[in-house]
Enzyme design. Structure first.
Site, PDB file in Angstrom:
ATOM      1  N   TYR A   1      -1.245   0.030  10.496  1.00 21.75           N
ATOM      2  CA  TYR A   1      -1.511  -0.691   9.287  1.00 21.75           C
ATOM      3  C   TYR A   1      -0.315  -0.552   8.235  1.00 21.75           C
ATOM      4  O   TYR A   1       0.231  -1.397   7.528  1.00 21.75           O
ATOM      5  CB  TYR A   1      -2.741   0.106   8.737  1.00 21.75           C
ATOM      6  CG  TYR A   1      -2.811  -0.467   7.181  1.00 21.75           C
ATOM      7  CD1 TYR A   1      -3.593  -1.624   6.776  1.00 21.75           C
ATOM      8  CD2 TYR A   1      -2.870   0.655   6.292  1.00 21.75           C
ATOM      9  CE1 TYR A   1      -3.540  -1.873   5.604  1.00 21.75           C
ATOM     10  CE2 TYR A   1      -3.039   0.274   4.809  1.00 21.75           C
ATOM     11  CZ  TYR A   1      -3.276  -1.292   4.535  1.00 21.75           C
ATOM     12  OH  TYR A   1      -3.581  -1.430   3.314  1.00 21.75           O
TER      13      TYR A   1
ATOM     14  N   LYS B   1       2.211  -3.509   6.448  1.00 21.94           N
ATOM     15  CA  LYS B   1       2.536  -3.519   5.005  1.00 21.94           C
ATOM     16  C   LYS B   1       4.190  -3.469   4.730  1.00 21.94           C
ATOM     17  O   LYS B   1       4.543  -4.247   3.602  1.00 21.94           O
ATOM     18  CB  LYS B   1       1.964  -2.485   4.229  1.00 21.94           C
ATOM     19  CG  LYS B   1       0.390  -2.739   4.219  1.00 21.94           C
ATOM     20  CD  LYS B   1       0.034  -4.109   3.405  1.00 21.94           C
ATOM     21  CE  LYS B   1      -1.496  -4.243   3.518  1.00 21.94           C
ATOM     22  NZ  LYS B   1      -1.767  -5.549   2.916  1.00 21.94           N
TER      23      LYS B   1
ATOM     24  N   SER C   1       0.839  -1.125   0.081  1.00 24.53           N
ATOM     25  CA  SER C   1       0.169  -0.048  -0.053  1.00 24.53           C
ATOM     26  C   SER C   1       0.889   1.160   0.076  1.00 24.53           C
ATOM     27  O   SER C   1       2.059   1.145   0.526  1.00 24.53           O
ATOM     28  CB  SER C   1      -0.838  -0.067   1.266  1.00 24.53           C
ATOM     29  OG  SER C   1      -1.372   1.156   1.587  1.00 24.53           O
TER      30      SER C   1
END
Ligand SMILES: NC(=O)c1ccc[n+]([C@@H]2O[C@H](COP(=O)([O-])OP(=O)(O)OC[C@H]3O[C@@H](n4cnc5c(N)ncnc54)[C@H](O)[C@@H]3O)[C@@H](O)[C@H]2O)c1
Length: 324
Positions: free
Chosen positions: A139, A143, A115
């Site tokens: 988050y 990633k 991402s």
């Protein structure tokens, strides 16, 4: 080759399944946010988690899997701040378990959904893959950790790897495949308009041309075709070790996107309200796309209007179902 696609019943995963339909496929999805109806007939679905090592071993052997496209994951930034342990378990432990099983069964190709969240608050016009990664949320951290794990395991176990950094994904290939979540700008605005509320814009004092945040919106069908290009490359290049942005290389501001949405939905009578900026929202995140053009010969085909039109068709379909 047979590809295992994790998260194939989700929004992006189902588009990747559709685009890779010419290959032999098997989908693994725990249906926590996915829907089995998104899958085309004839594609086998195994319902279960990437954290289940026994199940993974069975699926990889039974289907003679030679390549993995790992799309399953949890993706809500705000939730990741409240539940970091859950995000690390799902996104990092899940990936580690899948990589262990893949390495043990001799899988030679591995694609990973990363991402633009890995970049955090980049201070550049267009973000290249060399721009320093400073994720702002658990988050984004999961990633980045995931990318590093994928690259390291690829080197150690002779797997060709690709981490694809998606920017802001929107749109749908068909109404049935639309995004069910309301965590991204386009569905968030749809939700407000459906309730006859004015859309909200968080901050108009950013150092951008119209003062609202600028993002790189990319059509989900384009994201899916990038996976096909990457899968083909990994199939012929066993030493590949790719980390690539997937975007259009063009920014659109939140105010511009809201204007397009109002126009397409016919709700111009509900102009946006400006609210306080949200902490941690970068002013501008736009992809440099030269690397993916060079490495895979890929570029995005669709623009923002097509994204909004196709997303709106899906939104209407789902809301008619709910009301009906
Ligand atoms: N949507 C975006 O704009 C965007 C941007 C960048 C990256 N991503 C990444 O792309 C991936 C897919 O996102 P999406 O928008 O399609 O989300 P989604 O929630 O629609 O899809 C995720 C899918 O994974 C499945 N899943 C979740 N945890 C699982 C587990 N432990 N085991 C098996 N299946 C599991 C869900 O049921 C769902 O079908 C995610 O990894 C996300 O982080 C999305």
């Amino acid at each position: 080759m047979t590809w295992l696609i994790t998260g194939g019943a989700g929004y992006i995963g189902s588009h990747v399944v559709k685009e890779m339909a010419g290959e032999r496929l098997v989908v693994l999805d725990d249906l926590s946010t996915g829907r089995a109806e998104r899958l085309p007939e004839g594609v086998p679905l195994v319902v279960g988690s990437v954290l289940d090592r026994e199940l993974l071993d069975r699926v990889l052997v039974e289907h003679s899997v030679t390549g993995v496209v790992h799309i399953a994951g949890k993706k809500q930034v705000a939730e990741s701040v409240e539940r970091p342990l859950y995000y690390y378990r799902e996104n990092v432990d899940g990936l580690r378990t899948l990589l262990e099983a893949s390495a043990a069964s001799g899988v030679g190709r591995f694609l990973f959904s990363s991402s633009a969240a890995v970049y955090g608050m980049p201070d550049v016009e267009r973000v290249t893959e060399e721009t320093p990664c400073r994720p702002l949320s658990p988050y984004g951290e999961t990633k980045l950790a995931g990318e590093r794990l994928v690259t390291a395991v690829g080197r150690a176990h002779g797997m060709a790897t690709a981490s694809l950094r998606y920017f802001n994904v929107a749109g749908a290939a068909s109404a049935e495949l639309g995004d069910d979540g309301v965590f991204n700008l386009v569905p968030m605005v749809f939700e407000r308009l459906t309730a006859d509320d004015r859309p909200r814009i968080f901050g108009d004092g950013y150092p951008t041309p119209d003062g609202t945040c600028v993002r790189d919106y990319v059509h989900v069908e384009d994201v899916a075709s990038a996976h096909v290009a990457a899968a083909h490359r990994l199939a012929v290049d066993p030493a590949a070790e790719l980390v690539l942005n997937i975007g259009r290389g063009e920014g659109a501001s939140v105010a511009e996107m809201v204007d397009i949405i109002l126009d397409i939905t016919g709700r111009t009578g509900l102009p946006p309200v400006i609210e306080a900026p949200r902490p941690g929202d970068p002013a501008r995140v736009v992809a440099a796309v030269e690397a993916i053009g060079r490495e895979l010969g890929w570029s995005a085909r669709y623009g923002t209007r097509t994204m909004v039109e196709s997303a709106w068709a899906g939104w209407l379909l789902r809301n008619t179902r709910v009301l009906g």
